[in-house]
Design a protein around this motif. Structure first.
Motif, short mmCIF file in Angstrom:
data_model
loop_
_atom_site.label_atom_id
_atom_site.label_comp_id
_atom_site.label_asym_id
_atom_site.label_seq_id
_atom_site.Cartn_x
_atom_site.Cartn_y
_atom_site.Cartn_z
N ASP A 1 0.83 -1.21 0.00
CA ASP A 1 0.00 0.00 0.00
C ASP A 1 0.87 1.26 0.00
O ASP A 1 0.67 2.17 -0.81
N ALA B 1 1.21 3.66 -3.25
CA ALA B 1 0.65 5.02 -3.10
C ALA B 1 1.64 6.08 -3.55
O ALA B 1 1.25 7.10 -4.14
N VAL C 1 -5.32 -7.25 0.60
CA VAL C 1 -4.78 -6.41 -0.47
C VAL C 1 -5.90 -5.92 -1.38
O VAL C 1 -6.01 -4.73 -1.69
N VAL D 1 -8.31 -3.36 0.36
CA VAL D 1 -7.72 -2.02 0.50
C VAL D 1 -7.65 -1.34 -0.86
O VAL D 1 -7.95 -0.15 -1.00
N ALA D 2 -7.28 -2.09 -1.90
CA ALA D 2 -7.23 -1.52 -3.24
C ALA D 2 -8.61 -1.01 -3.66
O ALA D 2 -8.74 0.07 -4.26
N ARG E 1 -9.35 2.20 -2.05
CA ARG E 1 -8.56 3.26 -2.69
C ARG E 1 -9.06 3.55 -4.12
O ARG E 1 -8.47 4.36 -4.82
#
Length: 197
Positions: free
Chosen positions: A59, A63, A99, A102-103, A106
């Motif tokens: 992450d 980012a 993963v 969270v992606a 985002r």
């Protein structure tokens, strides 16, 4: 938008280690991807990385490489390290799920490439791992490329491994992986026309 930016995380297979042309599957896929405008492919590979290790770093590293003016996308290249490290299937599933979740938070569209076959002794474990990863991705409507099933008994793949160290593919093996990626939803995921690859 100022073009397309792909950030690719994974292990030595993402880096193309063992390929005398230094392209790996990522370079071959990128060469067959022709979006309009600028096209950036940023590869963040850590050799021997498990999904636990990947989950701890991806992450922050990704980012820092996103462009607020670009169509940013994440490609997760999963290797065989979970099997070698003895991680449970439940742990591997959870790591990938975290993963992908969270992606999604985002708003980072994600594409997953599963682990290819390696040493025959790991075959059953890798088959289970690939199926588990596929299930996690499918449940989240994330494209998943199964590289294990089509290559497990593929003569060219096995010959390529045997000619090297038995673990890493060479030119032919990476070419096979690239073909699978290009023919498993790659262009539709990017919103691009198929190129007949």
């Amino acid at each position: 938008m100022s073009g397309l930016r792909l950030v690719i995380v994974g292990d030595e297979l993402v880096a193309g280690t063992g390929d005398p042309k230094a392209l790996g599957w990522v370079g071959r896929v990128a060469a067959r991807t022709r979006p309009e405008g600028r096209f950036d492919v940023l590869t963040l590979a850590v050799p021997g990385e498990t999904t636990t290790d990947l989950g701890a770093r991806w992450d922050d590293e990704v980012a820092r490489r996103l462009d607020p003016d670009a169509d940013n996308r994440l490609v997760v290249g999963l290797g065989r390290a979970d099997a070698a490290a003895g991680l449970s299937l439940a742990r591997s599933r959870l790591n990938l799920a975290n993963v992908l979740d969270v992606a999604e938070q985002r708003r980072l569209p994600t594409f997953v490439v599963g682990p290819p076959p390696g040493a025959t002794a790991d075959g059953e474990r890798l088959a289970e791992l690939s199926a588990a990863f596929a299930d996690v991705a499918t449940r989240r409507r994330v494209p998943y490329v199964d590289t294990y099933s089509p290559l497990a008994a593929h003569d060219q793949w096995l010959g390529d491994l045997a000619a090297g160290d038995g673990l890493l593919p060479s030119q032919a093996g990476y070419g096979l992986m690239a073909w699978l990626v290009l023919h498993t939803g790659w262009h539709p995921w990017l919103g691009l026309p198929e190129d007949g690859a």
